[in-house]
Design a protein around this motif. Structure first.
Motif, mmCIF file in Angstrom:
data_model
loop_
_atom_site.group_PDB
_atom_site.id
_atom_site.type_symbol
_atom_site.label_atom_id
_atom_site.label_comp_id
_atom_site.label_asym_id
_atom_site.label_seq_id
_atom_site.Cartn_x
_atom_site.Cartn_y
_atom_site.Cartn_z
ATOM 1 N N CYS A 234 0.810 -1.218 0.000
ATOM 2 C CA CYS A 234 0.000 0.000 0.000
ATOM 3 C C CYS A 234 0.844 1.270 0.000
ATOM 4 C CB CYS A 234 -0.939 0.007 1.211
ATOM 5 S SG CYS A 234 -2.093 -1.378 1.247
ATOM 6 N N TYR A 235 2.154 1.130 0.003
ATOM 7 C CA TYR A 235 3.035 2.297 -0.075
ATOM 8 C C TYR A 235 3.721 2.385 -1.434
ATOM 9 C CZ TYR A 235 2.252 2.718 4.914
ATOM 10 O OH TYR A 235 1.657 2.879 6.152
ATOM 11 N N HIS A 256 -4.096 10.744 -0.114
ATOM 12 C CA HIS A 256 -4.018 10.451 1.312
ATOM 13 C C HIS A 256 -2.594 10.038 1.655
ATOM 14 C CE1 HIS A 256 -8.386 10.539 2.226
ATOM 15 N NE2 HIS A 256 -8.502 10.170 0.962
ATOM 16 N N GLU A 258 -1.727 8.254 4.254
ATOM 17 C CA GLU A 258 -1.761 6.885 4.756
ATOM 18 C C GLU A 258 -2.949 6.144 4.156
ATOM 19 O OE1 GLU A 258 0.256 5.145 6.874
ATOM 20 O OE2 GLU A 258 1.676 6.812 6.836
ATOM 21 N N PRO A 259 -2.842 4.826 4.000
ATOM 22 C CA PRO A 259 -3.993 4.050 3.508
ATOM 23 C C PRO A 259 -5.186 4.175 4.448
ATOM 24 C CG PRO A 259 -1.975 2.757 3.393
ATOM 25 C CD PRO A 259 -1.643 3.990 4.174
ATOM 26 N N TYR A 279 -10.296 3.885 -5.347
ATOM 27 C CA TYR A 279 -8.962 3.711 -4.788
ATOM 28 C C TYR A 279 -8.454 2.318 -5.131
ATOM 29 C CZ TYR A 279 -9.954 7.818 -1.897
ATOM 30 O OH TYR A 279 -10.265 9.080 -1.471
ATOM 31 N N TRP A 373 -5.678 2.879 -1.028
ATOM 32 C CA TRP A 373 -4.619 3.875 -1.164
ATOM 33 C C TRP A 373 -4.582 4.370 -2.588
ATOM 34 C CZ3 TRP A 373 -3.493 -0.902 -2.859
ATOM 35 C CH2 TRP A 373 -2.477 -1.089 -3.794
ATOM 36 N N ASN A 374 -3.929 5.548 -2.759
ATOM 37 C CA ASN A 374 -3.757 6.102 -4.114
ATOM 38 C C ASN A 374 -2.443 6.851 -4.218
ATOM 39 O OD1 ASN A 374 -4.359 8.319 -2.589
ATOM 40 N ND2 ASN A 374 -6.089 9.000 -3.779
#
Length: 374
Positions: A234-235, A256, A258-259, A279, A373-374
């Protein structure tokens, strides 16, 4: 945008017009015996409904102080559990599957313990992926097991904490609604005493199904947040939506740092209708099994998105089609739509690219966490 006929945690999940939210009553005698329940109720209602700044932090500080006091003084531990038959144990939820377990004909590719670098390369393919052995270090799967009802009751102040629960099979069904209940009521009513198929083969009535869906449970109850970790996937930096797909023509979603985490907890039966997210999503299965089917954004015309419904509610992010009970006369193109599918099991992750339509049905008692996440 939704008014608080639907909890704030359901933004983006699709609002059923006329849906009502009720606050569970519970047994009057139990409330009288559990003297701390009213204090917890007020604090949780403030967290779930109110919009004041730092409400989550303040509410959790006060609930935590109250729980510590009760435990230290060995005061009333909460309503007594119903007696169970000899031989029954509270070590794990019942995991009986229903009769309608789909046969997987078009499986999603699966890998084991994928590295972050390999995942970043996969992002360029724009396709879903099941990842095994990526959650082996999560306490929720081992020393602090979410499959254990007693552990979850302990983390929710003896089951006193309030949660928003969807009532019904799917938010697109008639009669669907929402109710705020204690965690204990939800567990005893929906999770510990399963809803088996009736003798004639029909499923239990949808009005009996409860589902904690897309709720920010980990902000409300941080102790559960400590049992899981955000996947390194997710990072990563995913590509934008593919040109020519519905999301490509829309304004980008807010960034965002953070997720975003959402909890999904319920018995066998509840359904998330076919819908896309704005997302990227890693759906992590902690307890039980789910059936998931996905359609690429290029198939959008064939899945028949809804339009604007009564009251001006935009439902274009939800398909008209009931994936497992298709009306071929109304939806002739649907059978031509290409899809992939899987049965997601405890300990596995499913990567869902942005804009992919996905349909989800719980096959057993199920506890999942989605990371957007994006």
């Amino acid at each position: 945008m939704r008014l608080w006929m639907v909890p704030k945690t359901k933004i983006g999940r699709g609002a059923k017009r006329g849906a009502r939210v009720e606050v569970g009553g519970g047994d009057a005698k139990e409330k009288e015996n559990a003297w701390g329940q009213e204090a917890v109720r007020l604090l949780d209602m403030a967290v779930i409904i109110a919009g004041a700044a730092r409400r989550e932090e303040r509410g959790e500080e006060l609930v935590g102080a109250l729980q510590n006091y009760v435990e230290e003084q060995e005061l009333d531990p909460g309503p007594p559990r119903k007696k169970r038959r000899r031989g029954e144990e509270d070590s794990a939820f019942p995991m009986t599957e229903g009769k309608n377990v789909p046969e997987i004909r078009k499986p999603i590719p699966t890998v084991s313990n994928m590295s972050t670098a390999s995942f970043e390369k996969h992002l360029k393919t724009g396709s879903p992926l099941v990842i095994r052995d990526a959650l082996t270090h999560w306490p929720a799967l081992h020393e602090r097991p979410w499959k254990n009802p007693e552990y979850l009751l302990k983390r929710t102040f003896g089951g006193r904490r309030l949660i928003p629960v969807e009532i019904g099979r799917s938010y697109t069904d008639e009669g669907w609604g929402q109710k705020i209940v204690t965690f204990r009521e939800f567990m005893d009513g929906c999770l510990l005493h399963g809803l088996p198929d009736e003798p004639d083969g029909k499923a239990a009535p949808s009005s009996s199904l409860g589902y904690l869906a897309q709720h920010d449970l980990f902000t409300q109850i941080p102790s559960l947040r400590n049992d899981i970790y955000i996947p390194d996937y997710c990072y990563t930096d995913p590509p934008p939506p593919s040109s020519g797909t519905p999301l490509a023509s829309q304004p980008p979603t807010p960034q965002h740092d953070e997720p975003m985490l959402h909890a999904w907890l319920g018995p066998a039966g509840p359904v998330s209708p076919l819908h896309p997210d704005t997302y990227y999503n890693v759906l992590c299965q902690v307890v039980g099994k789910k059936y998931v089917r996905l359609y690429a954004p290029t198939e959008s015309e064939k899945v028949y998105p809804k339009g604007v419904e009564g009251g001006g509610i935009d439902m274009s992010n939800t398909s008209e089609v009931d994936v497992e009970d298709v009306d071929p006369v109304r939806f002739p193109l649907f059978e031509k739509a290409e899809y992939v599918e899987c049965i997601l099991k405890a300990g596995e992750c499913l990567y869902i690219p942005v804009g992919w339509w996905h349909y989800v049905r719980s096959l057993t008692v199920s506890f999942s966490v989605s990371f957007w996440w994006n």
